[in-house]
Design an enzyme around this catalytic site. Structure first.
Site, PDB file in Angstrom:
ATOM      1  N   HIS A   1     -15.233  -5.869  -0.602  1.00  0.00           N
ATOM      2  CA  HIS A   1     -14.042  -6.852  -0.113  1.00  0.00           C
ATOM      3  C   HIS A   1     -14.017  -6.843   1.553  1.00  0.00           C
ATOM      4  CE1 HIS A   1      -9.457  -7.362  -1.902  1.00  0.00           C
ATOM      5  NE2 HIS A   1     -10.036  -8.553  -1.286  1.00  0.00           N
TER       6      HIS A   1
ATOM      7  N   ASP B   1      -4.997  -6.293  -5.871  1.00  0.00           N
ATOM      8  CA  ASP B   1      -5.913  -5.103  -5.767  1.00  0.00           C
ATOM      9  C   ASP B   1      -5.330  -4.200  -6.449  1.00  0.00           C
ATOM     10  OD1 ASP B   1      -7.856  -3.439  -4.643  1.00  0.00           O
ATOM     11  OD2 ASP B   1      -8.195  -4.724  -3.042  1.00  0.00           O
TER      12      ASP B   1
ATOM     13  N   HIS C   1      -5.967  -1.344  -4.858  1.00  0.00           N
ATOM     14  CA  HIS C   1      -6.115  -0.570  -3.560  1.00  0.00           C
ATOM     15  C   HIS C   1      -5.290  -1.498  -2.511  1.00  0.00           C
ATOM     16  CE1 HIS C   1      -9.588   0.609  -5.594  1.00  0.00           C
ATOM     17  NE2 HIS C   1      -9.092   1.825  -5.409  1.00  0.00           N
TER      18      HIS C   1
ATOM     19  N   ASP D   1      -6.251  -1.486   0.845  1.00  0.00           N
ATOM     20  CA  ASP D   1      -7.218  -1.795   1.783  1.00  0.00           C
ATOM     21  C   ASP D   1      -6.624  -2.281   3.358  1.00  0.00           C
ATOM     22  OD1 ASP D   1      -8.991  -1.875  -0.301  1.00  0.00           O
ATOM     23  OD2 ASP D   1      -9.115  -4.210  -0.602  1.00  0.00           O
TER      24      ASP D   1
ATOM     25  N   HIS E   1     -14.533  -1.559   3.269  1.00  0.00           N
ATOM     26  CA  HIS E   1     -13.863  -2.432   2.434  1.00  0.00           C
ATOM     27  C   HIS E   1     -12.483  -1.875   1.937  1.00  0.00           C
ATOM     28  CE1 HIS E   1     -14.873  -0.002  -1.731  1.00  0.00           C
ATOM     29  NE2 HIS E   1     -14.470   0.741  -0.539  1.00  0.00           N
TER      30      HIS E   1
HETATM   31 MN   LIG Z   1     -10.080  -4.413  -2.425  1.00  0.00          MN
END
Ligand SMILES: [Mn+2]
Length: 323
Positions: free
Chosen positions: A114, A142, A144, A146, A159
């Site tokens: 990512h 997602d 997460h 990020d 990422h």
């Molecule tokens: Mn991600």
């Protein structure tokens, strides 16, 4: 399958699709995601987009590994691992995506991890500003967020940081890694919305709260159902805004997408993932899509489940319908 019937509001060449295949996994530590673009293409994805959904595909035929951009020496910087490699790759990718988007085509990027979204989103954001004089929204699907800054990240894996660079929460001076990223390539935190979150670091929770960033976690999906959540997400960014959809396959529950580097249980079903993509397509506002974090090496027999799930998400975002 037939060509999409939804009119796209922001692409001047809506039946043209620029494809960028990014075989890069340096934003995290597990090898394997660099093989995802070829696995997706070999499973028939591009042929389906061409033959069934009637897109004209603009593809250089290469999975870019960017070997020529790799520095000889890449020590940690500001707690980031492989900062110069990720910066050089995303800078190059940004101009590849920009060229397609500037020409008014849809841009599909197959990752890769990512971290590559630093390249894709910056490229689309700049092109949309130039072509249409307006800001673009990002829907980030997602497990997460990020959105760690280099300083809040525990792992140092980039990422987990792309959103902080893209929104300007993390910045660098010109001569440093990611110093190439300029304001006309960035997005506003007010035009960012998350769906599917369930593994958010403490520092990230503070960032989301402090900046009033709109996020729909799995708790919200459970409470409201995916239909309401998508409605609310689209309502938040506005019905007349170009959208870049960045879809991390780990948003899906590992039951549907086991082959990914950081799986988290309690995720979206494949239908919920497809539904998000279908609804975003239906807005007529989608201008670009990333599909990232498929890792074929983490499942026996080359990750058929996860590759199939990824293909399904892409087809739905590009106008495939059940009926
Ligand atoms: Mn991600």
């Amino acid at each position: 399958m037939d060509a999409p019937t939804i009119q796209n509001k922001f692409l001047s060449k809506p039946n043209e699709l620029g494809l960028v295949a990014v075989g890069f996994s340096g934003g995290q530590c597990k090898p394997g995601t660099e093989a995802a673009p070829m696995a997706l293409i070999e499973s028939g994805l591009v042929d389906q987009l061409k033959d069934d959904l009637k897109y004209s595909i603009y593809y250089d035929g290469k999975v870019h590994a960017y070997g020529e951009l790799m520095p000889d020496d890449d020590p940690d910087y500001r707690n980031m691992k492989k900062p110069r490699a990720v910066s050089a790759v995303t800078k190059q990718l940004s101009s590849q995506v920009y060229e397609h988007a500037r020409d008014g085509r849809f841009v599909l990027t197959l990752g890769g991890d990512h971290s590559i979204a630093i390249g894709t989103i910056s490229g689309t954001a700049k092109a949309i500003r130039e072509r249409l004089g307006r800001d673009m929204a990002v829907i980030w699907v997602d497990a997460h967020a990020d959105i760690n800054t280099p300083e809040t990240s525990d792992s140092g894996n980039i990422h987990g940081m792309p959103v902080s660079f893209l929104t300007g929460l993390a910045k660098e001076s010109e001569d440093k890694p990611f110093g190439w990223l300029k304001d006309d390539q960035r997005i506003s935190v007010s035009k960012l919305v998350y769906i599917g979150l369930r593994d958010v670091d403490r520092g990230e929770k503070k960032i989301l709260r402090d900046h009033g960033i709109k996020a729909f976690s799995m708790h919200d999906v459970d409470r409201h159902g995916i239909g309401r959540v998508v409605d609310m997400a689209l309502g938040w960014i506005g019905r007349d805004t170009p959208i870049h959809l960045s879809f991390d396959v780990d948003a899906l529950d590992p039951m549907w997408a086991p082959s990914t580097g950081t799986p988290v249980r309690g995720g979206l079903t494949l239908r919920e993932g497809d539904f998000i993509a279908e609804c975003v397509h239906e807005t007529g506002n989608l201008v670009a899509l990333d599909l990232v974090e498929v890792n074929p090496s983490l499942e026996e027999h080359g990750a058929p489940e996860t590759v199939r799930a990824g293909c399904s998400i892409v087809r739905c975002a590009l106008g495939d319908t059940l009926l």
